[in-house]
Design a protein around this motif. Structure first.
Motif, PDB file in Angstrom:
ATOM      1  N   ALA A 184      69.534  57.396  23.918  1.00 37.94           N
ATOM      2  CA  ALA A 184      68.847  56.371  24.416  1.00 37.94           C
ATOM      3  C   ALA A 184      67.803  55.826  23.072  1.00 37.94           C
ATOM      4  CB  ALA A 184      67.797  56.742  25.480  1.00 37.94           C
ATOM      5  N   GLU A 185      67.733  54.451  22.888  1.00 37.35           N
ATOM      6  CA  GLU A 185      66.941  53.898  21.879  1.00 37.35           C
ATOM      7  C   GLU A 185      67.347  54.584  20.620  1.00 37.35           C
ATOM      8  OE1 GLU A 185      62.918  53.245  22.865  1.00 37.35           O
ATOM      9  OE2 GLU A 185      63.372  52.602  24.805  1.00 37.35           O
ATOM     10  N   SER A 186      68.358  54.789  20.087  1.00 42.21           N
ATOM     11  CA  SER A 186      68.882  55.587  18.823  1.00 42.21           C
ATOM     12  C   SER A 186      68.230  56.903  18.638  1.00 42.21           C
ATOM     13  CB  SER A 186      68.661  54.497  17.751  1.00 42.21           C
ATOM     14  OG  SER A 186      69.286  53.153  18.103  1.00 42.21           O
TER      15      SER A 186
ATOM     16  N   GLU B 101      55.437  66.800  33.591  1.00 46.89           N
ATOM     17  CA  GLU B 101      55.888  65.830  32.539  1.00 46.89           C
ATOM     18  C   GLU B 101      57.353  65.703  32.670  1.00 46.89           C
ATOM     19  OE1 GLU B 101      54.912  67.818  29.045  1.00 46.89           O
ATOM     20  OE2 GLU B 101      56.926  68.739  28.791  1.00 46.89           O
ATOM     21  N   ARG B 102      57.870  64.608  32.204  1.00 40.28           N
ATOM     22  CA  ARG B 102      59.202  64.111  32.161  1.00 40.28           C
ATOM     23  C   ARG B 102      59.497  63.311  30.765  1.00 40.28           C
ATOM     24  NH1 ARG B 102      60.691  59.461  36.773  1.00 40.28           N
ATOM     25  NH2 ARG B 102      58.964  58.004  36.054  1.00 40.28           N
ATOM     26  N   HIS B 103      60.717  63.431  30.450  1.00 40.38           N
ATOM     27  CA  HIS B 103      61.160  62.673  29.468  1.00 40.38           C
ATOM     28  C   HIS B 103      62.328  61.570  29.437  1.00 40.38           C
ATOM     29  CE1 HIS B 103      58.940  65.792  27.372  1.00 40.38           C
ATOM     30  NE2 HIS B 103      59.540  66.638  27.931  1.00 40.38           N
TER      31      HIS B 103
ATOM     32  N   ALA C 187      67.211  67.561  32.857  1.00 38.73           N
ATOM     33  CA  ALA C 187      67.912  66.145  32.780  1.00 38.73           C
ATOM     34  C   ALA C 187      67.017  65.199  32.253  1.00 38.73           C
ATOM     35  CB  ALA C 187      68.516  65.893  33.907  1.00 38.73           C
ATOM     36  N   ARG C 188      67.522  64.321  31.887  1.00 39.38           N
ATOM     37  CA  ARG C 188      66.633  63.161  31.481  1.00 39.38           C
ATOM     38  C   ARG C 188      65.677  62.726  32.617  1.00 39.38           C
ATOM     39  NH1 ARG C 188      68.857  57.555  28.800  1.00 39.38           N
ATOM     40  NH2 ARG C 188      69.908  59.039  27.875  1.00 39.38           N
ATOM     41  N   ASN C 189      64.390  62.238  32.682  1.00 35.16           N
ATOM     42  CA  ASN C 189      63.708  61.906  33.658  1.00 35.16           C
ATOM     43  C   ASN C 189      63.253  62.990  34.762  1.00 35.16           C
ATOM     44  OD1 ASN C 189      62.617  59.198  33.133  1.00 35.16           O
ATOM     45  ND2 ASN C 189      64.786  58.546  33.714  1.00 35.16           N
ATOM     46  N   CYS C 190      63.807  64.260  34.526  1.00 29.78           N
ATOM     47  CA  CYS C 190      63.273  65.345  35.451  1.00 29.78           C
ATOM     48  C   CYS C 190      61.847  65.622  35.201  1.00 29.78           C
ATOM     49  CB  CYS C 190      64.259  66.500  34.938  1.00 29.78           C
ATOM     50  SG  CYS C 190      63.601  68.112  35.878  1.00 29.78           S
ATOM     51  N   TRP C 191      61.303  65.804  36.399  1.00 28.61           N
ATOM     52  CA  TRP C 191      59.820  66.138  36.071  1.00 28.61           C
ATOM     53  C   TRP C 191      59.692  67.700  36.175  1.00 28.61           C
ATOM     54  CZ3 TRP C 191      55.744  62.985  35.469  1.00 28.61           C
ATOM     55  CH2 TRP C 191      55.959  61.791  35.826  1.00 28.61           C
ATOM     56  N   HIS C 192      58.769  68.224  35.094  1.00 25.59           N
ATOM     57  CA  HIS C 192      58.868  69.615  34.982  1.00 25.59           C
ATOM     58  C   HIS C 192      57.632  69.991  34.412  1.00 25.59           C
ATOM     59  CE1 HIS C 192      60.166  68.003  31.177  1.00 25.59           C
ATOM     60  NE2 HIS C 192      59.338  69.121  30.544  1.00 25.59           N
ATOM     61  N   HIS C 193      57.096  71.321  34.528  1.00 33.49           N
ATOM     62  CA  HIS C 193      56.066  71.602  34.167  1.00 33.49           C
ATOM     63  C   HIS C 193      55.995  72.069  32.546  1.00 33.49           C
ATOM     64  CE1 HIS C 193      52.479  74.380  33.359  1.00 33.49           C
ATOM     65  NE2 HIS C 193      52.138  73.810  34.279  1.00 33.49           N
TER      66      HIS C 193
ATOM     67  N   LYS D  24      64.497  63.252  19.101  1.00 30.25           N
ATOM     68  CA  LYS D  24      63.724  62.755  18.260  1.00 30.25           C
ATOM     69  C   LYS D  24      63.974  61.449  17.891  1.00 30.25           C
ATOM     70  CE  LYS D  24      65.856  64.153  13.981  1.00 30.25           C
ATOM     71  NZ  LYS D  24      65.862  65.005  12.626  1.00 30.25           N
ATOM     72  N   GLY D  25      63.096  60.545  17.762  1.00 30.07           N
ATOM     73  CA  GLY D  25      63.359  59.035  17.430  1.00 30.07           C
ATOM     74  C   GLY D  25      62.145  58.245  17.945  1.00 30.07           C
ATOM     75  N   GLY D  26      62.349  56.855  17.786  1.00 27.05           N
ATOM     76  CA  GLY D  26      61.432  56.162  18.336  1.00 27.05           C
ATOM     77  C   GLY D  26      61.389  56.134  20.055  1.00 27.05           C
ATOM     78  N   GLY D  27      60.398  55.293  20.320  1.00 27.40           N
ATOM     79  CA  GLY D  27      60.330  55.034  21.961  1.00 27.40           C
ATOM     80  C   GLY D  27      59.256  55.974  22.481  1.00 27.40           C
ATOM     81  N   ASP D  28      59.034  55.717  23.686  1.00 28.38           N
ATOM     82  CA  ASP D  28      58.023  56.631  24.121  1.00 28.38           C
ATOM     83  C   ASP D  28      58.683  57.375  25.192  1.00 28.38           C
ATOM     84  OD1 ASP D  28      55.827  57.816  25.661  1.00 28.38           O
ATOM     85  OD2 ASP D  28      55.155  56.081  26.488  1.00 28.38           O
TER      86      ASP D  28
END
Length: 166
Positions: free
Chosen positions: A49-51, A74-76, A119-125, A142-146
């Protein structure tokens, strides 16, 4: 205060949150003239995502005070995040579908030969180790974006240490 039981980490139980990374049940490929075994396709790394690019890190984690209190999730949103223990020590994994829904929380006891790929968007401690100076190989984006969203809980969740044996 809510108390969360800890269950053994299995591929089936963890599937809604990502992948369990382990060699159990996999057939190795003999390489290096028979002096090494290679286990392929243990996890799907999702960082495009987002390069974004693959980032490989080494974490050294400290044990949290007992009883373990879950205060933050948190999630990513832009990529997966893989944790693989390097010292063979057991560790804990806490995930949820929605940090505001206490009934969606799950806690898993991972053995020292099991990693997880959230997984992407998985809420985890954040990383929960049972022994100081526990080392982990981490593969993430790593890379740009939040790529980090945090949610502080209104109510502390406590892990039930009596359920950790799996």
């Amino acid at each position: 205060m809510t108390t969360l039981s800890i269950e053994p980490l299995t591929k089936q139980a963890f599937a809604p949150f990502g992948e369990v990374v382990e060699t159990a049940g996999s057939t190795p490929l003999s390489i290096n003239q028979g002096h090494a075994a290679r286990y392929n396709e243990l996890a799907t790394i999702d960082v495009g995502a987002e390069s974004g690019q693959v980032n490989i890190s080494w974490f050294i984690a400290s044990q949290r005070p007992a009883p373990i209190a879950i205060r933050l999730m948190e999630r990513h949103p832009l990529g997966s995040q893989l944790f693989m223990p390097l010292n063979g020590e057991d560790w804990l994994v806490v995930v949820c579908a929605d940090p505001r829904d206490l009934s969606s929380y799950r806690a898993f006891a991972a053995n020292g030969k099991q990693g997880v790929n959230y997984a992407r968007n998985c809420w985890h401690h954040p990383l929960l180790v049972l022994k100081d100076a526990s080392s982990f190989l981490v593969v993430d984006r790593k890379g740009g974006g939040d790529n980090l969203e945090e949610h502080w809980l209104d109510e502390i969740i406590q892990l039930d240490p009596g359920t950790a044996a799996g």
